[in-house]
Design a protein around this motif. Structure first.
Motif, PDB file in Angstrom:
ATOM      1  N   LYS A  96       0.848  -1.193   0.000  1.00 49.15           N
ATOM      2  CA  LYS A  96       0.000   0.000   0.000  1.00 49.15           C
ATOM      3  C   LYS A  96       0.886   1.247   0.000  1.00 49.15           C
ATOM      4  O   LYS A  96       1.079   1.890   1.032  1.00 49.15           O
ATOM      5  N   ARG A 106       2.019   6.734  -2.799  1.00 57.55           N
ATOM      6  CA  ARG A 106       1.729   7.194  -4.164  1.00 57.55           C
ATOM      7  C   ARG A 106       1.810   6.008  -5.100  1.00 57.55           C
ATOM      8  O   ARG A 106       2.611   5.083  -4.880  1.00 57.55           O
ATOM      9  N   PRO A 107       1.017   5.988  -6.156  1.00 55.27           N
ATOM     10  CA  PRO A 107       1.039   4.843  -7.068  1.00 55.27           C
ATOM     11  C   PRO A 107       2.351   4.765  -7.838  1.00 55.27           C
ATOM     12  O   PRO A 107       3.054   5.759  -8.028  1.00 55.27           O
ATOM     13  N   ASP A 167       4.481   3.654 -11.380  1.00 55.96           N
ATOM     14  CA  ASP A 167       4.312   3.590 -12.828  1.00 55.96           C
ATOM     15  C   ASP A 167       4.733   2.229 -13.383  1.00 55.96           C
ATOM     16  O   ASP A 167       4.231   1.793 -14.418  1.00 55.96           O
ATOM     17  N   HIS A 221      -1.461  -4.731  -8.715  1.00 57.04           N
ATOM     18  CA  HIS A 221      -2.423  -4.040  -9.574  1.00 57.04           C
ATOM     19  C   HIS A 221      -2.881  -2.740  -8.939  1.00 57.04           C
ATOM     20  O   HIS A 221      -2.890  -1.673  -9.575  1.00 57.04           O
ATOM     21  N   ASP A 222      -3.279  -2.794  -7.672  1.00 60.24           N
ATOM     22  CA  ASP A 222      -3.813  -1.612  -7.002  1.00 60.24           C
ATOM     23  C   ASP A 222      -2.748  -0.561  -6.742  1.00 60.24           C
ATOM     24  O   ASP A 222      -3.059   0.634  -6.617  1.00 60.24           O
ATOM     25  N   ALA A 223      -1.473  -0.993  -6.650  1.00 59.89           N
ATOM     26  CA  ALA A 223      -0.386  -0.051  -6.393  1.00 59.89           C
ATOM     27  C   ALA A 223       0.068   0.673  -7.650  1.00 59.89           C
ATOM     28  O   ALA A 223       0.805   1.654  -7.569  1.00 59.89           O
ATOM     29  N   LEU A 224      -0.369   0.196  -8.814  1.00 56.74           N
ATOM     30  CA  LEU A 224       0.011   0.825 -10.078  1.00 56.74           C
ATOM     31  C   LEU A 224      -0.941   1.962 -10.432  1.00 56.74           C
ATOM     32  O   LEU A 224      -2.145   1.885 -10.179  1.00 56.74           O
ATOM     33  N   ALA A 225      -0.399   2.985 -11.035  1.00 50.93           N
ATOM     34  CA  ALA A 225      -1.248   4.024 -11.627  1.00 50.93           C
ATOM     35  C   ALA A 225      -1.945   3.445 -12.858  1.00 50.93           C
ATOM     36  O   ALA A 225      -1.447   2.499 -13.473  1.00 50.93           O
ATOM     37  N   GLY A 227      -0.165   1.765 -15.764  1.00 49.37           N
ATOM     38  CA  GLY A 227       1.147   1.348 -15.286  1.00 49.37           C
ATOM     39  C   GLY A 227       1.477  -0.077 -15.696  1.00 49.37           C
ATOM     40  O   GLY A 227       0.594  -0.921 -15.886  1.00 49.37           O
ATOM     41  N   ARG A 263      -2.003  -2.235 -15.837  1.00 50.82           N
ATOM     42  CA  ARG A 263      -3.284  -1.936 -15.196  1.00 50.82           C
ATOM     43  C   ARG A 263      -4.099  -1.092 -16.185  1.00 50.82           C
ATOM     44  O   ARG A 263      -3.639  -0.040 -16.633  1.00 50.82           O
TER      45      ARG A 263
END
Length: 363
Positions: free
Chosen positions: A243, A246-247, A249, A271-275, A278, A362
């Motif tokens: 978590k 900031r996301p 790239d 997946h959720d951590a990528l912008a 990304g 993503r």
């Protein structure tokens, strides 16, 4: 046969095996055991610098022992194993390591297979624990392999990363080199000793890099190597609970997903951590999810064996999924899709026949 039985229902007589096939299989087994013992000899030769010393030119046993400062009697017995295994030659006085064999056993490049022998030596130390897991379930926790596993994996991965990561693997991902040059946020989950990020951080100073690993001793080594790089940091963290503030790239996972306790959660976390848009680059074992399709794959026996002795058992030890190193391309694609990723392209890893490079984004 009784009167109620038909010839078709009779059980075929399999009690008497074919003697030639028995002898052939017995020779095959003995060959396996011999190769297993020789793996320890190769590991010793690599650890002690004997191959490097032998590559300097023909030598008698005392001369070779003197080159590396070792006990001559042990060196002589080791040479006996090397000669009879046809790794080295002997003309009655001097021992020689042929240049073709030296190319596969010496040097700092990825063609040096000497470090691979250490994996067999290491995994054998926990055989009793794996045996108990067969009987009772569970597994052998990662702590039982530490700290030696950290060093073995570092030496196995370092050479291929040096030669292949930037020049051969990154170009497989469209626009990735250009984005790294311009400056993006990058993570490596299950980063181990962090050598990949050390290389990337030095090559792309405009980007920032964060490595995550559960092993504190691996992270300590990673921080030491990248100490001079201000754009590279490391955290001791579980990849399944990623978590970031900031996301990212770009996220890498290099031979890390299949032995996680909860690989599905790791993929969802990535997946959720990528912008949006990304990239996720996952390097993992080149295998099929179907055992039948792995028959004939020269890497498959190695993949299944190391999975049983380490990857799967480490996951099961913590109540995990026990995905295993042979989870295969079909299941990998399915799990990436379930995690929310878009189209997946799988590339054979240049220079590394054991691996596939999965590239996805993503949406």
């Amino acid at each position: 046969m009784t009167g109620t039985e038909s010839p078709d229902s009779a059980v075929p007589d399999t009690a008497v095996p074919d003697r030639k096939k028995v002898r052939a299989f017995a020779r095959q087994l003995f060959g396996m055991y011999t190769q297993g013992a020789l793996t320890y000899m190769v590991d010793l030769g690599h650890r002690l610098g004997l191959f490097t010393a032998a590559a300097q030119g023909p030598a008698t046993s005392p001369e070779l022992a003197a080159r590396v400062g070792l006990d001559e009697r042990y060196v002589r017995e080791w040479l006996g194993a090397m000669v009879t295994a046809e790794i080295m030659t002997y003309d009655g006085s001097a021992y020689t390591l042929p240049p073709e064999h030296a190319a596969a056993l010496t040097g700092g490049g990825s063609k040096n297979m000497g470090p691979m022998a250490a994996m067999v030596t290491l995994l054998g130390r926990n055989l009793d624990g794996v045996e108990e897991a067969f009987r009772s379930g569970g597994g052998v926790p990662y702590e039982k392999f530490a700290p030696h596993f950290t060093g073995v994996m570092d030496e196995l991965n370092r050479r291929p990363l040096d030669e292949l990561l930037i020049d051969a693997w990154l170009p497989l991902v469209p626009d990735l080199t250009e984005r790294l040059t311009a400056g993006v946020r990058v993570a490596d989950v299950g980063c181990g000793t962090g050598h990949a990020l050390a290389l990337l951080g030095a090559a792309f100073p405009a980007s920032t890099f964060v490595g995550y690993d559960l092993s504190s001793d691996a992270v300590e080594r990673a921080r030491a190597e990248s100490d001079a790089l201000e754009n590279v940091t490391f955290e001791v963290a579980d990849a399944s609970s990623l978590k970031p503030e900031r996301p990212f790239d770009v996220v890498f996972a290099i031979d890390a997903v299949h032995d996680q306790a909860d690989p599905a959660a790791v993929l969802r976390g990535v997946h959720d951590a990528l912008a949006p848009g990304g990239s996720f680059i996952m390097i993992d074992m080149a295998a099929s999810s179907d055992l039948a399709e792995n028959v004939g794959n020269p890497f498959a026996p190695w993949i299944y064996s190391i999975s049983t002795l380490h990857c799967m058992t480490v996951s099961l030890a913590s109540g995990g999924a026990g995905l295993g190193a042979a989870w295969g391309e079909s299941l990998a694609r399915q799990m990436l899709g379930e995690a929310g990723f878009g189209d997946v392209v799988a590339h054979p890893a240049p220079g590394q026949g054991l691996n596939l490079i999965y590239v996805t984004r993503r949406p």
